[in-house]
Design a protein around this motif. Structure first.
Motif, mmCIF file in Angstrom:
data_model
loop_
_atom_site.group_PDB
_atom_site.id
_atom_site.type_symbol
_atom_site.label_atom_id
_atom_site.label_comp_id
_atom_site.label_asym_id
_atom_site.label_seq_id
_atom_site.Cartn_x
_atom_site.Cartn_y
_atom_site.Cartn_z
ATOM 1 N N GLU A 83 0.531 -1.109 -0.044
ATOM 2 C CA GLU A 83 0.028 -0.295 -0.084
ATOM 3 C C GLU A 83 0.862 1.224 -0.003
ATOM 4 O OE1 GLU A 83 0.432 -1.848 2.510
ATOM 5 O OE2 GLU A 83 0.986 -0.533 4.225
ATOM 6 N N GLY A 85 3.743 3.414 -5.083
ATOM 7 C CA GLY A 85 3.220 3.769 -6.189
ATOM 8 C C GLY A 85 2.821 2.888 -7.164
ATOM 9 N N LEU A 86 1.794 3.283 -7.951
ATOM 10 C CA LEU A 86 1.338 2.417 -8.766
ATOM 11 C C LEU A 86 2.341 1.863 -9.894
ATOM 12 C CD1 LEU A 86 -1.006 0.439 -9.898
ATOM 13 C CD2 LEU A 86 -2.192 2.511 -10.708
ATOM 14 N N SER A 87 3.245 2.729 -10.381
ATOM 15 C CA SER A 87 3.910 2.612 -11.644
ATOM 16 C C SER A 87 4.911 1.718 -11.000
ATOM 17 C CB SER A 87 4.523 3.711 -12.205
ATOM 18 O OG SER A 87 3.401 4.479 -12.895
ATOM 19 N N HIS A 121 4.120 -2.099 -10.473
ATOM 20 C CA HIS A 121 3.963 -2.595 -11.899
ATOM 21 C C HIS A 121 5.315 -2.820 -12.299
ATOM 22 C CE1 HIS A 121 2.510 -3.620 -15.894
ATOM 23 N NE2 HIS A 121 3.305 -2.651 -16.196
ATOM 24 N N ARG A 142 -4.969 1.952 -6.018
ATOM 25 C CA ARG A 142 -3.624 1.119 -6.598
ATOM 26 C C ARG A 142 -3.598 -0.133 -6.601
ATOM 27 N NH1 ARG A 142 -1.054 5.739 -3.733
ATOM 28 N NH2 ARG A 142 -0.443 4.382 -2.096
ATOM 29 N N ARG A 196 -4.495 4.609 -15.181
ATOM 30 C CA ARG A 196 -5.189 4.474 -13.832
ATOM 31 C C ARG A 196 -4.154 5.652 -13.079
ATOM 32 N NH1 ARG A 196 -8.391 -0.704 -11.997
ATOM 33 N NH2 ARG A 196 -8.981 -1.473 -13.965
ATOM 34 N N ASP A 197 -2.796 5.355 -13.052
ATOM 35 C CA ASP A 197 -1.851 6.095 -12.225
ATOM 36 C C ASP A 197 -2.179 7.488 -12.457
ATOM 37 O OD1 ASP A 197 0.251 6.293 -10.567
ATOM 38 O OD2 ASP A 197 1.761 6.059 -12.030
ATOM 39 N N ILE A 225 -5.160 8.577 -10.735
ATOM 40 C CA ILE A 225 -4.794 8.750 -9.213
ATOM 41 C C ILE A 225 -3.960 9.829 -8.774
ATOM 42 C CG2 ILE A 225 -3.983 7.625 -7.212
ATOM 43 C CD1 ILE A 225 -4.640 5.131 -8.778
ATOM 44 N N ARG A 226 -3.106 10.045 -9.565
ATOM 45 C CA ARG A 226 -1.992 11.108 -9.252
ATOM 46 C C ARG A 226 -2.268 12.695 -10.176
ATOM 47 N NH1 ARG A 226 3.610 9.146 -9.179
ATOM 48 N NH2 ARG A 226 3.288 8.081 -11.279
#
Ligand code: ADP
Ligand code: MG
Length: 715
Positions: free
Chosen positions: A589, A592-594, A597, A631, A647-648, A651-652
């Motif tokens: 959690e 970051g999303l990237s 990934h 995320r 999506r990132d 979100i950001r």
């Protein structure tokens, strides 16, 4: 792209040095910062320098001071302006010193409270005075009350327009900023720069739009100002997007005027390129072939290439880079490949040396290796090989661009994970040009950039996309697991190990302090080692370790002498160990999303079915924050890098998504690419036409919006 500066969110950065045709506002300002008043300094911090900067500094919101309401008509929580007579005024000291004033407007009374007040305010609020008071009305037990309202003499005329509220900073009071903006707006030259008849349909004139946005009529639908849908906003956003497109198109054209070595393919004979292709243990994917051809075409021209190669993790960018390098070497030039971390550079080195060194050796050439941690002697030897041209390919970290390294004939610079490099570093690499010829530039990124963002921020680059993974990959299964179910995860690890597979365990950056992170990672290593038994070797990789040790650990893992690798995020980028089939990310959690990934992309590189376990720890409330949940959800739902990127971005937002680094295009202050695609299309269509047919207007438009930021274009 010389002397670009990273974009900033609102506001625009102050000009360092430039001679804009726009007249500077209040301060003619010789040396930056010198002899400025505190107010001038504060204004400068907000990027407010020229009259036009003030005019384009738009309000965050508005206050309605155009109307007087009756106290009796106000409700709890209303922000209201009243006119009333002071009935009572006293300073009390309990619980702390405060001024309490009672006013009455004939409909009702209201108590005003001030904890900080000046004698002048006390005088203004003397009993019997008629005052205009604006603030939030609280209807408590003891009657109506306002805390720290603004107070004016009742005699002043009511304004005709809403009052703007600007974003401000310490040392700059709202009234001062209002005054400065008002006079800047009055002085600014606001003639049209968009050619007559070519503005978006029904567009307002710029002058009208700006005056309206600073001082809207009180009957405006406030929501249309807040969501920027009002025609006045549309005009501003259109102009802003146009400036961005124009400046990038100018950069592109400026580059077209530069010269680069022609790296064309020999029609016949042995070529390194051909030999490398033949030596590869696999066939190229269709996407790799296509992108390879795009690059080949660029390299064969005498204009510097400026290409971004984007491809999801594992899409096989390295081979494409190697083939481009081969083209360059075939033409008799040198190629530099730069990676952000030593580990990644070492991986590239290992791979490319394996592929290329035997082929280069036949030609009396070699691959050189340059990093910061290198022993001086080795480094000097490498530098010498670079300088005399024996090193046809130079791989390394930032050390590649250090001043001491001199290339004899650099023609192609490749930057892996380009987002990890600053603009300055990219420029330094390009600055290694030999004579008049600029090197070609290939930037690689595993974070795909959503289309509208690319069209907007990367309009000065050519973009190639590897949209196909090599065959035989099995999709990675992603599982979200609450932290208290760690035991199940350890069972899973055992199962993978039993099949001869390897496992990554990633610990998060918890503290700013690396020491704490190291302790955490060490504990996790010990914990896993104890749980998995003596026949399993568990290694540890941490950014604090000396490079040689890091490399040794990485090599052991690659050679399967270590079965489990516990690491902090140093493995984030590019590491390639196909036998690893399970990745556990602790405290997922927090990532970051990237980044998640990218991490996940370290598995699923071989034919084995792979999995990624995202361990998350709910906070004390038993919950995971909203953004974190979004995320994790995205990770569980898709492994498509483009979808992840989309999506990132959602979100950001673009500012953080692009980071401080970017191509240098200033961030948009007003336009929003998710809603303003039509305006972006308009700007994209108009920009080339304007540069061709109205270069004067184009130059003024860019100067108006980007001012000193567009300076690099002249260089
Ligand atoms: P990334 O795009 O993330 O940098 P890499 O270049 O590291 O990806 O490639 C990932 C893995 O796929 C490597 O092991 C590489 O050798 C392999 N690979 C690349 N291209 C192909 C292909 N066409 N067929 C099979 N395997 C490939
Ligand atoms: Mg890579």
């Amino acid at each position: 792209m010389r002397r670009r500066r990273a974009g900033q969110n609102c506001p625009m950065p102050a000009a360092a040095k430039s001679s804009p045709p726009e007249k500077p506002a209040a301060a003619p300002a010789p040396a930056p910062g010198a002899g400025l008043s505190p107010v001038q300094r504060a204004l400068r911090k907000l990027g407010l320098l020229r009259d036009i900067d003030f005019a384009l500094y738009l309000p965050m919101r508005y206050e309605d001071e155009t109307r007087i309401v009756r106290l009796a008509d106000t409700r709890d929580g209303d922000t209201a302006q009243i006119e009333a007579v002071v009935r009572d005024s006293e300073v009390v000291f309990r619980p702390r010193r405060q001024l309490i004033v009672t006013v009455d407007d004939g409909s009702d009374a209201c108590q005003l409270r001030f904890f900080n007040f000046y004698p002048s305010q006390q005088k203004q609020l003397a009993v019997g005075a008629r005052v205009r008071v604006r603030g939030e009305v609280r209807g408590g037990f003891l009657g109506r009350q306002m805390m720290h309202p603004t107070v004016k003499a009742a005699a002043t005329e009511l304004p005709q327009a809403l009052t703007p509220v600007y974003s401000t900073i310490a040392g700059l009071a709202q009234p001062v900023l209002r005054r400065e903006v008002r006079s800047g707006l009055a002085r600014a030259v606001l003639d049209e720069t968009v050619p007559h008849g070519l503005a978006p349909r029904d567009a307002w004139e710029l002058r009208r739009a700006l005056h309206f946005l600073h001082y809207p009529a009180p009957d405006v639908a406030i929501a249309t100002l807040e969501d920027h849908s009002h025609p006045a906003w549309q005009r501003l956003k259109a102009d802003e997007l146009l400036a961005q497109q124009l400046s990038q198109l100018q950069a592109r054209r400026a580059r077209a005027a530069q010269r680069a070595p022609v790296l064309s393919v020999a029609a016949s004979g042995d070529s390194l390129h051909r030999e490398l292709l033949a030596a590869l243990p696999f066939a190229l994917t269709g996407a790799q072939q296509r992108v390879g051809e795009e690059i080949t075409r660029d390299l064969a021209r005498d204009i510097p290439m400026h290409r971004l190669l984007q491809g999801d993790v594992g899409s096989g960018k390295t081979v494409v880079a190697a083939l481009a390098a081969a083209r360059c070497i075939d033409a008799g030039f040198q190629c530099a490949l730069m990676a952000p971390t030593e580990i990644l550079a070492a991986q590239h080195f290992g791979k490319l040396v394996g592929w290329l060194d035997p082929l280069l050796a036949e030609r009396g050439l070699r691959v050189a290796w340059l990093t910061g941690s290198q022993k001086k002697k080795e480094r000097d030897a490498m530098s010498a090989a670079v300088e005399n041209g024996e090193a046809a390919l130079v791989i390394g970290t930032h050390a590649v661009i250090s001043e001491k390294v001199r290339f004899s004939k650099l023609a192609l610079a490749i930057i892996d994970e380009q987002h990890r490099f600053g603009v300055a570093q990219r420029l330094a690499l390009r600055g290694k040009a030999v004579g008049e010829l600029e090197p070609h530039l290939l930037m690689m990124s595993a974070t795909p950039i959503p289309r509208t963002l690319a069209m907007s921020y990367y309009a000065d680059l050519d973009v190639s996309t590897l949209d196909e993974l090599p065959p035989g990959r099995t999709p990675i299964v992603t599982k979200l697991v609450a932290d208290h179910r760690r035991d199940e995860v350890i069972d899973r690890i055992r199962a993978q190990l039993a099949q001869g597979r390897q496992v990554y365990w990633v610990c998060p950056l918890i503290e700013e302090s690396e020491a704490v992170d190291l302790r955490n990672a060490t504990e996790t290593r010990d914990e896993l080692a104890a749980a998995l038994g003596a026949q399993v070797s568990v290694g540890l990789l941490h950014s604090r370790m000396p490079t040689a040790e890091k490399q040794a650990v990485m090599e052991s893992f690659t050679a399967n002498r270590l079965q489990v690798l516990v690491s902090t995020t140093v493995i984030e980028v590019g590491v390639d160990v196909p036998n690893a089939s399970l990745m556990v990310i602790e405290h997922a959690e927090r990532f970051g999303l990237s980044q998640l990934h990218q991490l996940r992309g370290r598995v699923g590189r071989g034919a084995a079915a792979s999995a990624c376990v995202l361990l998350y720890a709910p906070n004390e409330g038993g919950r995971v924050g909203e953004a974190a949940r979004a995320r994790l959800k995205a990770m569980a739902e898709t492994s498509d890098g483009f979808e992840i990127a989309r999506r990132d971005l959602e979100i950001r937002g673009p500012g953080e998504f692009l980071g401080a680094r970017q191509s240098g295009a200033p961030l948009l202050r007003f336009a929003d690419l998710s809603t303003d695609v039509l305006l972006l299309d308009w700007a994209r269509a108009l920009a080339p036409r304007m540069l061709d047919r109205h270069p004067e207007l184009a130059a003024r438009h860019v100067d108006r919006w980007l001012g000193s930021k567009a300076e690099y274009l002249k260089a």
